[in-house]
Design a protein around this motif. Sequence first.
Motif, mmCIF file in Angstrom:
data_model
loop_
_atom_site.group_PDB
_atom_site.id
_atom_site.type_symbol
_atom_site.label_atom_id
_atom_site.label_comp_id
_atom_site.label_asym_id
_atom_site.label_seq_id
_atom_site.Cartn_x
_atom_site.Cartn_y
_atom_site.Cartn_z
ATOM 1 N N THR A 110 0.829 -1.212 0.000
ATOM 2 C CA THR A 110 0.000 0.000 0.000
ATOM 3 C C THR A 110 0.861 1.257 0.000
ATOM 4 O O THR A 110 0.501 2.250 -0.642
ATOM 5 C CB THR A 110 -0.961 0.026 1.208
ATOM 6 O OG1 THR A 110 -0.217 0.100 2.440
ATOM 7 C CG2 THR A 110 -1.859 -1.183 1.222
ATOM 8 N N TYR A 111 2.010 1.233 0.702
ATOM 9 C CA TYR A 111 2.906 2.398 0.695
ATOM 10 C C TYR A 111 3.344 2.744 -0.728
ATOM 11 O O TYR A 111 3.362 3.912 -1.126
ATOM 12 C CB TYR A 111 4.159 2.124 1.539
ATOM 13 C CG TYR A 111 3.963 2.236 3.034
ATOM 14 C CD1 TYR A 111 3.023 3.103 3.584
ATOM 15 C CD2 TYR A 111 4.748 1.492 3.914
ATOM 16 C CE1 TYR A 111 2.858 3.204 4.956
ATOM 17 C CE2 TYR A 111 4.595 1.583 5.279
ATOM 18 C CZ TYR A 111 3.644 2.440 5.800
ATOM 19 O OH TYR A 111 3.484 2.544 7.165
ATOM 20 N N PHE A 112 3.721 1.718 -1.499
ATOM 21 C CA PHE A 112 4.265 1.956 -2.836
ATOM 22 C C PHE A 112 3.161 2.145 -3.879
ATOM 23 O O PHE A 112 3.422 2.698 -4.944
ATOM 24 C CB PHE A 112 5.192 0.804 -3.235
ATOM 25 C CG PHE A 112 6.555 0.887 -2.599
ATOM 26 C CD1 PHE A 112 7.608 1.469 -3.280
ATOM 27 C CD2 PHE A 112 6.780 0.416 -1.315
ATOM 28 C CE1 PHE A 112 8.861 1.576 -2.696
ATOM 29 C CE2 PHE A 112 8.018 0.511 -0.715
ATOM 30 C CZ PHE A 112 9.071 1.099 -1.405
ATOM 31 N N LEU A 113 1.960 1.699 -3.554
ATOM 32 C CA LEU A 113 0.836 1.887 -4.473
ATOM 33 C C LEU A 113 0.152 3.239 -4.269
ATOM 34 O O LEU A 113 -0.417 3.806 -5.205
ATOM 35 C CB LEU A 113 -0.182 0.759 -4.278
ATOM 36 C CG LEU A 113 -1.399 0.737 -5.212
ATOM 37 C CD1 LEU A 113 -0.958 0.633 -6.673
ATOM 38 C CD2 LEU A 113 -2.325 -0.421 -4.843
ATOM 39 N N LYS A 114 0.235 3.770 -3.051
ATOM 40 C CA LYS A 114 -0.521 4.975 -2.691
ATOM 41 C C LYS A 114 -0.251 6.168 -3.606
ATOM 42 O O LYS A 114 -1.208 6.814 -4.070
ATOM 43 C CB LYS A 114 -0.248 5.353 -1.234
ATOM 44 C CG LYS A 114 -1.124 6.500 -0.735
ATOM 45 C CD LYS A 114 -0.867 6.764 0.734
ATOM 46 C CE LYS A 114 -1.857 7.796 1.279
ATOM 47 N NZ LYS A 114 -1.628 9.138 0.718
ATOM 48 N N PRO A 115 1.002 6.554 -3.896
ATOM 49 C CA PRO A 115 1.196 7.724 -4.770
ATOM 50 C C PRO A 115 0.669 7.511 -6.185
ATOM 51 O O PRO A 115 0.145 8.446 -6.801
ATOM 52 C CB PRO A 115 2.716 7.927 -4.762
ATOM 53 C CG PRO A 115 3.292 6.634 -4.310
ATOM 54 C CD PRO A 115 2.279 6.032 -3.389
ATOM 55 N N ILE A 116 0.775 6.273 -6.708
ATOM 56 C CA ILE A 116 0.232 5.968 -8.035
ATOM 57 C C ILE A 116 -1.279 6.135 -8.012
ATOM 58 O O ILE A 116 -1.879 6.764 -8.886
ATOM 59 C CB ILE A 116 0.608 4.533 -8.457
ATOM 60 C CG1 ILE A 116 2.125 4.370 -8.485
ATOM 61 C CG2 ILE A 116 0.004 4.190 -9.816
ATOM 62 C CD1 ILE A 116 2.587 2.929 -8.699
ATOM 63 N N ASN A 117 -1.911 5.574 -6.994
ATOM 64 C CA ASN A 117 -3.364 5.660 -6.825
ATOM 65 C C ASN A 117 -3.816 7.114 -6.694
ATOM 66 O O ASN A 117 -4.784 7.547 -7.330
ATOM 67 C CB ASN A 117 -3.763 4.864 -5.577
ATOM 68 C CG ASN A 117 -5.257 4.723 -5.414
ATOM 69 O OD1 ASN A 117 -5.870 3.802 -5.934
ATOM 70 N ND2 ASN A 117 -5.869 5.654 -4.690
ATOM 71 N N ALA A 118 -3.099 7.904 -5.877
ATOM 72 C CA ALA A 118 -3.484 9.294 -5.617
ATOM 73 C C ALA A 118 -3.358 10.154 -6.866
ATOM 74 O O ALA A 118 -4.237 10.983 -7.152
ATOM 75 C CB ALA A 118 -2.621 9.865 -4.490
ATOM 76 N N ILE A 119 -2.278 9.980 -7.611
ATOM 77 C CA ILE A 119 -2.077 10.772 -8.828
ATOM 78 C C ILE A 119 -3.141 10.429 -9.860
ATOM 79 O O ILE A 119 -3.754 11.318 -10.472
ATOM 80 C CB ILE A 119 -0.663 10.551 -9.396
ATOM 81 C CG1 ILE A 119 0.385 11.161 -8.468
ATOM 82 C CG2 ILE A 119 -0.539 11.167 -10.794
ATOM 83 C CD1 ILE A 119 1.818 10.851 -8.847
ATOM 84 N N PHE A 120 -3.400 9.138 -10.062
ATOM 85 C CA PHE A 120 -4.444 8.720 -10.998
ATOM 86 C C PHE A 120 -5.805 9.282 -10.592
ATOM 87 O O PHE A 120 -6.574 9.768 -11.427
ATOM 88 C CB PHE A 120 -4.529 7.191 -11.054
ATOM 89 C CG PHE A 120 -3.783 6.587 -12.214
ATOM 90 C CD1 PHE A 120 -3.958 7.063 -13.508
ATOM 91 C CD2 PHE A 120 -2.913 5.533 -12.006
ATOM 92 C CE1 PHE A 120 -3.281 6.507 -14.575
ATOM 93 C CE2 PHE A 120 -2.226 4.972 -13.070
ATOM 94 C CZ PHE A 120 -2.410 5.460 -14.359
#
Length: 421
Positions: free
Chosen positions: A84-94
């Motif tokens: 979740t730490y490494f997915l969070k910025p990708i998710n937030a930007i999208f």
Amino acid sequence: MIPKKYISITLFVIVLLCEIYLPSYKVNFALQFLLLSGLLLTSNITISKRIINNLFPLILIFGIGFLGFFNSKHNLGFIIKDITYFLKPINAIFLSYLLFKNIKDVSLFLRVILFIGCLTAFIHLFGIFILGDFANDSINNIRGDFGLDNFIEVFAFYFLLFSKKYFGKSLVENKILQILVLGVLLISIYLYFSRTMLVILFLIGFSMLGYAKITKRTLVFIGFSVAFILLLYVYLFSVKLDRNSKGVEAFLYKIKIAPEEIFKTKIDRENHKELWDHWRGYEANRAFELMKENPSSYIIGTGYGSLVNLKFKAPLGNEDMKYISRLHNGYVFVFYKTGIFGLILILIFLIRLYLKIYRFNTNNLNQLFVNRLISSIGLFYLFTTLIISGIYIPRDAIIFILGGLLSFDTYRKSTDKIIEQ
């Protein structure tokens, strides 16, 4: 029927306010992930190649993290947390990209951020002066009770300050109200007593004025800035500052120890004063020591679920912890989890954001403003990754600003020119 753009704006405001005020990382991540999934499943949205290209380094880092843990057996709970730490910025930007993709109104986006910044500033000042005891409280108590930082207020300050220059009219047209809002934001920013926020206040202003682009003028400005910082530290080391004092002296002490707090790694663990004053360096050193035991980790990292053994139980947050998953130094954190390839990729991602300042259309001040903002966020993360994990910090509102701005990034190589501003 409510226009779609107001639904998007409402969702965006809710997500950001939850990110700022809702303390649960798990709830925020779940909310953002479900909202993004809902948008992708229910809306007829096309994702441009440009946003995929911008995010590609982060997507590769996310994939690399799965390699390291095949060499070891890690706890499932910590594996999921790291994912979740490494997915969070990708998710937030999208997510923020999709919410603003079809709105096509940069000034509206800036007004939304200004509204959130003003709201949080008023809440912050209300807490300090009405609910708290500002005259008698220590800085640590004020920060503990009413917030450690809020970078959205810094960006809101500059959005308002520079909006007339780039859009022809201010986001707040009434001059008196504009000065009042700028004052409230500036006071609130200062009263977080955050070294990082003060550096970011300078750094974003430096970038928005065009000094982030390397020119002779920039080099002269940097020279004066370095000279000022050196003189400041000459002064700080010439006076005795008590780490246990209150008020401005305590804040100056924190500024004084800031550089060695990050980089000093040879620390006596039994000397609690030295340990806590150099905690970031201690964390990083422990990660490097553990990587030495498994040389392959230098290439692909230790993987999701790997922990850093502190060698003692440290009072972190609400509990004592001997093993930690995330480090304050984001570069070391990425290196520890994903190896040298991950470290190179995060640098590529951040430097590419910064380089947006070299790309703008001479006839489009709006696009110039967007590119300078994106470049400023690149500088913001280049700095904050060193001290508070950057884009991988659990609570980060600026990543949503980045996603929104990328939806307005209409750069075309064939029409852009390099100019001096």
